[in-house]
Design a protein around this motif. Structure first.
Motif, PDB file in Angstrom:
ATOM      1  N   PHE A 110       0.829  -1.187   0.000  1.00 57.14           N
ATOM      2  CA  PHE A 110       0.000   0.000   0.000  1.00 57.14           C
ATOM      3  C   PHE A 110       0.871   1.247   0.000  1.00 57.14           C
ATOM      4  O   PHE A 110       1.845   1.342   0.763  1.00 57.14           O
TER       5      PHE A 110
ATOM      6  N   SER B  88       0.733   5.686   0.011  1.00 60.17           N
ATOM      7  CA  SER B  88      -0.122   6.746   0.532  1.00 60.17           C
ATOM      8  C   SER B  88       0.330   8.105   0.005  1.00 60.17           C
ATOM      9  O   SER B  88       1.305   8.667   0.501  1.00 60.17           O
TER      10      SER B  88
ATOM     11  N   THR C  70      -3.593   4.006  -1.582  1.00 53.82           N
ATOM     12  CA  THR C  70      -4.655   4.064  -0.585  1.00 53.82           C
ATOM     13  C   THR C  70      -4.991   5.494  -0.210  1.00 53.82           C
ATOM     14  O   THR C  70      -4.113   6.354  -0.129  1.00 53.82           O
TER      15      THR C  70
END
Length: 322
Positions: free
Chosen positions: A87, A89, A127
């Motif tokens: 993930f 960010s 994400t």
């Protein structure tokens, strides 16, 4: 060695303590409050978040992020992993003073370096942070859909499950789905079974990050099994953070017996003193999985990976030949 695959790891949370100490020297920072004797130390969820943020704040350039991705994936490959998704960010990137584009380029470079060194295949899942609100999540979805980085193949939402409702993020997931990105969402970790049910109803993801508290509702477990939703299970994280008291209380065996499609993942590995290899070992020792079961876990991860068909076939070939 059982070949492995991982679908659920936060890249900033995967920073090895030694690499963070090196970054601290580079930037003249003190990390002694949360790294001792070459390992992360914290006392509760609040101090974990502080340690996470302090460590993440020491990655500030494209090259820093390239080093991070390379270190994580190289270590994973040494544990027998042939595939990984992590993930990313964009919000963390901007807080570090780096554009989402530069951040993603750096991580992509790290993926390429690790593959050249070890053969591991990897992809990125952008994400949005749930507790930053729907607009921030939509911004992250738009970036994922338009960044043009071929190694970005999925979109998800992480953050505090107790904030907001999945329906608040329907527009963000519509943006991602229109761009043909794979869809996953955190639910059923600190949010109970109701968070899982709402996510399935409103978001219709292919995968759920965690999802383990679905066990609180037998009908929901049957729905997950019937619909073939893949759960990204992180046993050590669940126990360390107190979602379950110990491995004997963890619902992995119940979910497995119910026919749910399960994978094993490390979440924020060095913070929880775990690794993908340890997660597989936990499943063997505490959940009774044998080598064939563990290989099936890896196959499930490859089935659910956000990759093109030719890459998936190549991964199957490695698993069978492994």
């Amino acid at each position: 060695m059982v070949l492995k695959a991982e679908l659920h790891c936060h890249i900033e949370g995967a920073a090895p303590a030694a690499l963070v100490e090196s970054q601290a020297k580079k930037y003249g920072a003190d990390v002694s409050t949360f790294i001792q004797d070459g390992a992360y130390h914290w006392n509760d969820f609040t101090s974990f978040l502080k340690a996470y943020d302090h460590a993440a704040g020491l990655f500030r350039t494209e090259e820093d992020y390239a080093l991070l991705a390379e270190a994580y994936l190289t270590g994973l490959a040494a544990d027998g992993a042939i595939y990984a998704e992590f993930f990313t960010s964009p919000d963390h990137a901007e807080r570090a003073g780096l554009s989402p584009e530069a951040y993603t380029r750096g991580l992509g470079e790290g993926i390429i370096r690790a593959k050249e060194k070890t053969g591991i295949e990897a992809r990125m899942v952008v994400t949005g942070v749930r507790h930053f609100g729907p607009e921030a999540v939509e911004k992250a979805a738009f970036f994922a859909a338009t960044c043009g980085q071929p190694l970005v193949t999925g979109f998800g939402v992480a953050g505090d499950e107790r904030v907001g409702h999945p329906r608040d993020f329907v527009r963000a997931f519509a943006i991602a789905r229109e761009a043909e990105l794979g869809i996953t969402m955190h639910a059923g970790e600190f949010g109970g079974a109701e968070s899982v049910e709402a996510t399935l109803d409103d978001i219709r993801p292919a995968r759920l990050g965690h999802g383990v508290r679905a066990v609180e509702k037998p009908d929901l477990v049957r729905r997950i099994a019937d619909e073939g939703i893949v759960l990204e299970v992180c046993p050590v994280s669940n126990v360390v953070l107190g979602v379950f008291s110990d491995f004997s209380a963890h619902p992995f065996p119940q979910l497995h017996a119910a026919g749910c499609r399960l994978t094993l993942n490390s979440d924020d590995p060095p913070h929880f003193h775990t690794s993908l290899a340890k997660e597989y070992s936990v499943a063997e020792v505490h959940f009774g999985l044998d080598e064939a079961d563990l290989t099936e876990v890896t196959r499930t991860a490859i089935d659910a990976a956000f990759v093109d068909d030719s890459t998936r076939r190549a991964l199957y070939a490695r698993l069978i030949g492994g």
